[in-house]
Design a protein around this motif. Structure first.
Motif, PDB file in Angstrom:
ATOM      1  N   ARG A  33      -2.435   2.019   2.065  1.00 51.63           N
ATOM      2  CA  ARG A  33      -1.771   1.437   3.235  1.00 51.63           C
ATOM      3  C   ARG A  33      -1.678  -0.068   3.149  1.00 51.63           C
ATOM      4  O   ARG A  33      -0.982  -0.700   3.938  1.00 51.63           O
ATOM      5  CB  ARG A  33      -2.481   1.863   4.504  1.00 51.63           C
ATOM      6  N   LYS A  34      -2.373  -0.675   2.205  1.00 46.04           N
ATOM      7  CA  LYS A  34      -2.363  -2.129   2.036  1.00 46.04           C
ATOM      8  C   LYS A  34      -1.548  -2.503   0.797  1.00 46.04           C
ATOM      9  O   LYS A  34      -2.005  -3.248  -0.048  1.00 46.04           O
ATOM     10  CB  LYS A  34      -3.790  -2.645   1.888  1.00 46.04           C
ATOM     11  N   ASN A  58       6.622  -3.879   0.193  1.00 39.51           N
ATOM     12  CA  ASN A  58       7.007  -3.600   1.579  1.00 39.51           C
ATOM     13  C   ASN A  58       8.303  -4.301   1.971  1.00 39.51           C
ATOM     14  O   ASN A  58       9.036  -3.816   2.816  1.00 39.51           O
ATOM     15  CB  ASN A  58       5.892  -4.017   2.543  1.00 39.51           C
TER      16      ASN A  58
END
Length: 124
Positions: free
Chosen positions: A111-112, A118
């Motif tokens: 998730r990081k 992103n």
């Protein structure tokens, strides 16, 4: 119900039950083969991804290989039951390690992802 059971002899009912169990077993084997192929492809993609540790890809590929080896051995070997515990180790060891490590990485590190991934416009 009883009317249904009265139409068949006990031997016919047992034969129908065993036929259903055999069909389920064949379907399960096909599902395990497809799952093994899925893990191989997923492991390949993980190996190619720069933001996922390569060891995860290797573990997932080993898990997929284990599923495929076990499934094809079960289908092709007439004496599979003699070696079933060995094949369980072949599947369970890499499967548990590979799948659980991928799950852990996705939960805690996945998730990081880096901001470059992103903010990539091609991914939106």
């Amino acid at each position: 119900g009883e009317a249904y059971l009265a139409a068949f002899t006990p031997e016919q009912v047992e034969a129908q039950i065993m036929s259903s169990v055999d069909a389920f077993t064949r379907g399960w084997m096909i599902g395990l083969i497809l799952f093994g192929v899925h893990l191989l492809l997923l492991g390949y993609l993980i190996l190619k991804a720069s933001y996922v540790p390569w060891i995860l890809g290797l573990l997932v590929v080993l898990a997929g290989t284990g599923y495929l080896v076990d499934s094809f051995a079960n289908i092709l070997m007439t004496n599979y039951a003699d070696y079933e515990s060995l094949f369980l180790i072949v599947v369970a060891g890499p499967g548990v390690i590979g799948e659980l490590s991928l799950m852990g990485w996705l939960l805690f590190r996945g998730r990081k992802l880096p901001s470059a991934i992103n903010s990539d416009p091609a991914r939106k």
